[in-house]
Write a protein that holds these residues in place. Structure first.
Motif, PDB file in Angstrom:
ATOM      1  N   LEU A   1       0.622  -1.153   0.188  1.00 56.36           N
ATOM      2  CA  LEU A   1      -0.333   0.077  -0.028  1.00 56.36           C
ATOM      3  C   LEU A   1       1.210   1.328   0.352  1.00 56.36           C
ATOM      4  CD1 LEU A   1      -3.142   1.572  -0.084  1.00 56.36           C
ATOM      5  CD2 LEU A   1      -2.779   1.248   2.802  1.00 56.36           C
ATOM      6  N   TYR A   2       2.047   1.180   0.534  1.00 54.35           N
ATOM      7  CA  TYR A   2       2.966   2.666   0.914  1.00 54.35           C
ATOM      8  C   TYR A   2       3.737   2.508  -0.658  1.00 54.35           C
ATOM      9  CZ  TYR A   2       7.136   5.374   1.860  1.00 54.35           C
ATOM     10  OH  TYR A   2       7.895   5.866   2.187  1.00 54.35           O
ATOM     11  N   LEU A   3       3.531   1.992  -1.222  1.00 55.22           N
ATOM     12  CA  LEU A   3       4.454   1.773  -2.726  1.00 55.22           C
ATOM     13  C   LEU A   3       2.914   2.572  -3.556  1.00 55.22           C
ATOM     14  CD1 LEU A   3       6.216   1.687  -5.163  1.00 55.22           C
ATOM     15  CD2 LEU A   3       5.477  -1.176  -5.345  1.00 55.22           C
ATOM     16  N   LEU A   4       1.831   1.942  -3.860  1.00 60.31           N
ATOM     17  CA  LEU A   4       1.060   2.085  -4.461  1.00 60.31           C
ATOM     18  C   LEU A   4       0.949   3.649  -3.936  1.00 60.31           C
ATOM     19  CD1 LEU A   4      -1.088   1.751  -6.291  1.00 60.31           C
ATOM     20  CD2 LEU A   4      -2.760   1.073  -4.708  1.00 60.31           C
ATOM     21  N   VAL A   5       0.484   4.291  -3.100  1.00 59.81           N
ATOM     22  CA  VAL A   5      -0.025   5.882  -2.656  1.00 59.81           C
ATOM     23  C   VAL A   5       1.349   6.391  -2.815  1.00 59.81           C
ATOM     24  CG1 VAL A   5      -0.604   6.837  -0.714  1.00 59.81           C
ATOM     25  CG2 VAL A   5      -1.074   5.163  -0.614  1.00 59.81           C
ATOM     26  N   ILE A   6       2.418   6.566  -2.474  1.00 58.78           N
ATOM     27  CA  ILE A   6       4.016   6.743  -2.841  1.00 58.78           C
ATOM     28  C   ILE A   6       3.872   7.023  -4.314  1.00 58.78           C
ATOM     29  CG2 ILE A   6       5.028   7.066  -0.988  1.00 58.78           C
ATOM     30  CD1 ILE A   6       6.878   5.082  -2.613  1.00 58.78           C
ATOM     31  N   MET A   7       3.626   6.446  -5.534  1.00 60.48           N
ATOM     32  CA  MET A   7       3.330   6.132  -6.654  1.00 60.48           C
ATOM     33  C   MET A   7       2.291   7.177  -7.257  1.00 60.48           C
ATOM     34  SD  MET A   7       4.164   2.013  -8.414  1.00 60.48           S
ATOM     35  CE  MET A   7       4.986   2.629  -9.833  1.00 60.48           C
ATOM     36  N   ALA A   8       0.934   6.973  -6.576  1.00 59.43           N
ATOM     37  CA  ALA A   8      -0.039   8.005  -6.969  1.00 59.43           C
ATOM     38  C   ALA A   8       0.376   9.349  -6.880  1.00 59.43           C
ATOM     39  CB  ALA A   8      -1.165   7.579  -5.839  1.00 59.43           C
ATOM     40  N   MET A   9       0.448   9.872  -5.628  1.00 58.24           N
ATOM     41  CA  MET A   9       1.369  10.963  -4.881  1.00 58.24           C
ATOM     42  C   MET A   9       2.174  11.802  -6.615  1.00 58.24           C
ATOM     43  SD  MET A   9       1.937  11.087  -1.050  1.00 58.24           S
ATOM     44  CE  MET A   9       0.697  10.777   0.284  1.00 58.24           C
TER      45      MET A   9
ATOM     46  N   LYS B   1     -18.796  20.142   5.085  1.00 54.55           N
ATOM     47  CA  LYS B   1     -17.447  21.768   6.242  1.00 54.55           C
ATOM     48  C   LYS B   1     -16.217  21.116   5.402  1.00 54.55           C
ATOM     49  CE  LYS B   1     -15.456  21.958  10.310  1.00 54.55           C
ATOM     50  NZ  LYS B   1     -15.690  21.452  12.197  1.00 54.55           N
ATOM     51  N   LEU B   2     -16.202  19.862   5.628  1.00 53.03           N
ATOM     52  CA  LEU B   2     -14.774  19.348   4.683  1.00 53.03           C
ATOM     53  C   LEU B   2     -15.394  17.496   3.912  1.00 53.03           C
ATOM     54  CD1 LEU B   2     -11.758  18.971   4.722  1.00 53.03           C
ATOM     55  CD2 LEU B   2     -11.788  17.392   7.007  1.00 53.03           C
ATOM     56  N   GLU B   3     -15.240  17.558   3.302  1.00 53.08           N
ATOM     57  CA  GLU B   3     -15.259  16.874   2.060  1.00 53.08           C
ATOM     58  C   GLU B   3     -14.192  15.468   2.313  1.00 53.08           C
ATOM     59  OE1 GLU B   3     -14.443  18.453  -2.221  1.00 53.08           O
ATOM     60  OE2 GLU B   3     -16.555  18.605  -2.648  1.00 53.08           O
ATOM     61  N   LYS B   4     -15.333  14.124   1.781  1.00 56.86           N
ATOM     62  CA  LYS B   4     -15.062  13.150   2.286  1.00 56.86           C
ATOM     63  C   LYS B   4     -12.860  13.399   1.130  1.00 56.86           C
ATOM     64  CE  LYS B   4     -17.316  10.004  -1.062  1.00 56.86           C
ATOM     65  NZ  LYS B   4     -17.711   9.186  -2.119  1.00 56.86           N
ATOM     66  N   PHE B   5     -11.990  11.537   2.178  1.00 55.55           N
ATOM     67  CA  PHE B   5     -10.840  11.695   1.059  1.00 55.55           C
ATOM     68  C   PHE B   5     -11.242  10.277   0.219  1.00 55.55           C
ATOM     69  CE2 PHE B   5      -6.596  10.513   0.725  1.00 55.55           C
ATOM     70  CZ  PHE B   5      -6.012  11.893  -0.405  1.00 55.55           C
ATOM     71  N   THR B   6     -10.822  10.914  -0.695  1.00 57.92           N
ATOM     72  CA  THR B   6     -11.106   9.662  -1.980  1.00 57.92           C
ATOM     73  C   THR B   6      -9.385   9.130  -2.490  1.00 57.92           C
ATOM     74  OG1 THR B   6     -11.334  10.349  -4.358  1.00 57.92           O
ATOM     75  CG2 THR B   6     -13.296   9.556  -2.925  1.00 57.92           C
ATOM     76  N   PHE B   7      -8.897   7.686  -3.162  1.00 60.03           N
ATOM     77  CA  PHE B   7      -7.638   7.371  -3.680  1.00 60.03           C
ATOM     78  C   PHE B   7      -7.853   8.785  -4.758  1.00 60.03           C
ATOM     79  CE2 PHE B   7      -5.062   5.455  -6.126  1.00 60.03           C
ATOM     80  CZ  PHE B   7      -3.897   5.044  -5.405  1.00 60.03           C
ATOM     81  N   HIS B   8      -8.867   9.223  -5.565  1.00 60.98           N
ATOM     82  CA  HIS B   8      -8.539   9.939  -6.661  1.00 60.98           C
ATOM     83  C   HIS B   8      -8.283  10.975  -6.283  1.00 60.98           C
ATOM     84  CE1 HIS B   8      -9.419  10.483 -10.676  1.00 60.98           C
ATOM     85  NE2 HIS B   8      -9.976  11.385 -10.172  1.00 60.98           N
ATOM     86  N   CYS B   9      -8.170  11.265  -5.017  1.00 60.44           N
ATOM     87  CA  CYS B   9      -7.845  12.336  -4.330  1.00 60.44           C
ATOM     88  C   CYS B   9      -6.225  12.944  -4.094  1.00 60.44           C
ATOM     89  CB  CYS B   9      -8.331  13.096  -2.823  1.00 60.44           C
ATOM     90  SG  CYS B   9     -10.314  13.245  -2.619  1.00 60.44           S
ATOM     91  N   LEU B  10      -5.592  12.102  -4.394  1.00 59.26           N
ATOM     92  CA  LEU B  10      -4.304  12.031  -4.736  1.00 59.26           C
ATOM     93  C   LEU B  10      -3.320  12.933  -5.987  1.00 59.26           C
ATOM     94  CD1 LEU B  10      -3.081   8.706  -2.941  1.00 59.26           C
ATOM     95  CD2 LEU B  10      -2.962  10.643  -1.985  1.00 59.26           C
ATOM     96  N   ARG B  11      -4.011  12.274  -6.764  1.00 62.70           N
ATOM     97  CA  ARG B  11      -4.271  13.005  -7.928  1.00 62.70           C
ATOM     98  C   ARG B  11      -4.092  14.076  -8.031  1.00 62.70           C
ATOM     99  NH1 ARG B  11      -3.430  12.028 -13.866  1.00 62.70           N
ATOM    100  NH2 ARG B  11      -5.642  12.471 -15.262  1.00 62.70           N
ATOM    101  N   HIS B  12      -5.632  14.480  -7.584  1.00 69.75           N
ATOM    102  CA  HIS B  12      -5.929  15.948  -7.370  1.00 69.75           C
ATOM    103  C   HIS B  12      -4.571  16.791  -6.662  1.00 69.75           C
ATOM    104  CE1 HIS B  12     -10.349  16.186  -8.242  1.00 69.75           C
ATOM    105  NE2 HIS B  12     -10.042  15.093  -8.779  1.00 69.75           N
ATOM    106  N   GLY B  13      -3.991  16.108  -6.022  1.00 65.92           N
ATOM    107  CA  GLY B  13      -2.868  17.271  -4.784  1.00 65.92           C
ATOM    108  C   GLY B  13      -1.449  16.727  -5.745  1.00 65.92           C
ATOM    109  N   PHE B  14      -1.904  15.786  -6.578  1.00 67.49           N
ATOM    110  CA  PHE B  14      -0.105  16.074  -7.554  1.00 67.49           C
ATOM    111  C   PHE B  14      -0.547  17.053  -8.215  1.00 67.49           C
ATOM    112  CE2 PHE B  14       1.440  14.638 -11.828  1.00 67.49           C
ATOM    113  CZ  PHE B  14       2.205  14.480 -11.600  1.00 67.49           C
ATOM    114  N   CYS B  15      -1.838  17.455  -8.994  1.00 73.49           N
ATOM    115  CA  CYS B  15      -1.783  18.080  -9.752  1.00 73.49           C
ATOM    116  C   CYS B  15      -2.029  19.968  -9.339  1.00 73.49           C
ATOM    117  CB  CYS B  15      -3.236  18.500 -10.701  1.00 73.49           C
ATOM    118  SG  CYS B  15      -2.886  17.090 -12.244  1.00 73.49           S
TER     119      CYS B  15
END
Length: 417
Positions: free
Chosen positions: A249-257, A354-368
């Motif tokens: 999971l760590y590998l997958l997440v840092i790749m997405a980030m 107040k605060l939107e949920k965080f999904t895996f796709h949000c990592l892509r938003h964070g990258f951009c």
């Protein structure tokens, strides 16, 4: 016990109450009412006196003569289970892994799909594409070619996945991708209606338990998700990923980030797609139909080398089915919980978000967003994210108040004001 009573219209009503069974029927004469009641009572008593072997030997005509299969059920006797006891025992002995591997022929040989359902076992051999082909084969309305093209759109998205493995999060993510790509709400709803039709058919055939599409709501108020992690949240997420029970999971997440790649692109990445010499990954079939190269950061390469395998297998394979991507939903939910990041919208007292949920796709938003905040040009971000249109990239970029204030101040200085 049977009771016969006359009615005001001249008919007679027969009521039978025996062994918890209550039945009644109206007849034109007392004699017919009594005969029916006697027959029901005799049938109940006869059924209760039958042993297991006799129940198994009953013909359909004999069952009907004794009162029908419904009467047996009311007495707590499951004729279906009794007749197929040996086959049900064999089905119940199958492991989950074996159930996943059963072919259509094996299922029919063991008694058919109905018997598996009776045993409470889910048959998961139907892929989305197979269900779609069956759906189209039974399409008897106009515009067959048009419907085939519309169904093919979803086949490209979910084609070879087992249909029961597709969940609400997969559908929601795909719809979010369409929104992020700038598709109009009406277009998305039309596509969703076709998918719902396929699911309705699958539900009628017993391939799924519910029509998941109904839970995916898209209307004019639908907005893109702007959720981007703060520095503290990001560190908590990384720490939780390292401690996850799924060691990749760590590998997958840092790749997405660090690459901004979509979840589907990463989950279908193979070891043969990675160049350890050039520190790159190759995406041959992306969502927009073009290939692109991923530039892998040193931290990603270090983690890839730690898990490196020989061959062309998936980097993130399922433990049970190596040719299918890992289903990491549970690991992801547990990790978000450990990192104290909500996977649900946090609401104000008035019901607004107040605060939107965080999904895996949000990592892509964070990258951009991170690339934009660091001053990178919009066309550079678009190329790295794999966007065909700059307009799509603009949806991912979130400028804060301080950044906007700085831009205005710099403009004032440029004008010598």
């Amino acid at each position: 016990m049977a009771y016969i009573r006359p009615l005001s219209n001249g008919n007679f009503r027969a009521d039978v109450r025996l062994k918890g069974i209550v039945k009644n029927k109206t007849f034109p004469s007392e004699k017919l009412a009594q005969a029916w009641a006697d027959n029901i009572e005799c049938g109940i008593k006869a059924i209760l006196n039958l042993d297991q072997a006799q129940l198994m030997a009953l013909s359909d005509d004999e069952i009907y003569a004794l009162g029908g299969e419904e009467l047996f059920k009311q007495l707590g006797i499951d004729l279906f289970a009794i007749r197929h006891a040996a086959k049900l025992e064999a089905i119940n002995a199958l492991s989950k892994k074996k159930l996943l591997q059963l072919s259509v022929q094996e299922i029919e040989r063991m008694g058919g799909a109905e018997l598996f359902v009776k045993a409470g076992k889910r048959i998961r051999y139907k892929t989305f594409r197979e269900v779609c082909n069956e759906y189209l084969a039974r399409w008897n309305k106009k515009d067959y070619q048009g419907q085939m093209q519309r169904v093919d759109y979803w086949c490209n998205a979910f084609g070879d996945r087992i249909m029961t493995d597709i969940d609400i999060f997969d559908l929601r993510e795909h719809v979010d991708d369409m929104i992020d790509a700038g598709e109009r709400t009406t277009t998305i709803n039309r596509k969703k209606a076709v998918l719902s039709s396929v699911y309705k058919f699958a539900l009628s055939r017993g391939y799924v338990d519910e029509n998941l599409v109904r839970s995916v709501v898209v209307d004019d108020d639908t907005k893109r998700r702007d959720r981007v992690l703060s520095d503290q949240e990001r560190q908590r997420l990384i720490k939780a990923c390292k401690e996850s029970h799924w060691n990749k999971l760590y590998l997958l997440v840092i790749m997405a980030m660090t690459t901004g790649a979509r979840k589907g692109e990463l989950m279908n990445l193979r070891w043969s797609d990675v160049s350890f010499k050039d520190n790159t990954g190759f995406l041959g079939d992306t969502k927009n139909g073009t290939s692109r190269e991923l530039y892998l950061a040193p931290v990603v390469m270090t983690e890839l080398k730690r898990h490196q395998e020989v061959g062309a297998g998936l980097i993130f394979p399922s433990a049970e089915l190596p040719e299918q991507p890992m289903d990491f939903r549970k690991a992801w939910r547990n990790t978000l919980k450990a990192a104290n990041i909500s996977d649900r919208d946090i609401l104000n007292p008035d019901g607004s978000v107040k605060l939107e949920k965080f999904t895996f796709h949000c990592l892509r938003h964070g990258f951009c967003s991170a690339l934009s905040d660091s001053g990178k040009e919009i066309n550079q971000i678009a190329k790295l994210a794999g966007h065909k249109s700059i307009q799509t990239t603009m949806r991912y970029i979130h400028q804060g108040r301080d950044q906007k204030r700085q831009i205005v101040n710099e403009l004032a200085l440029a004008f010598n004001l």
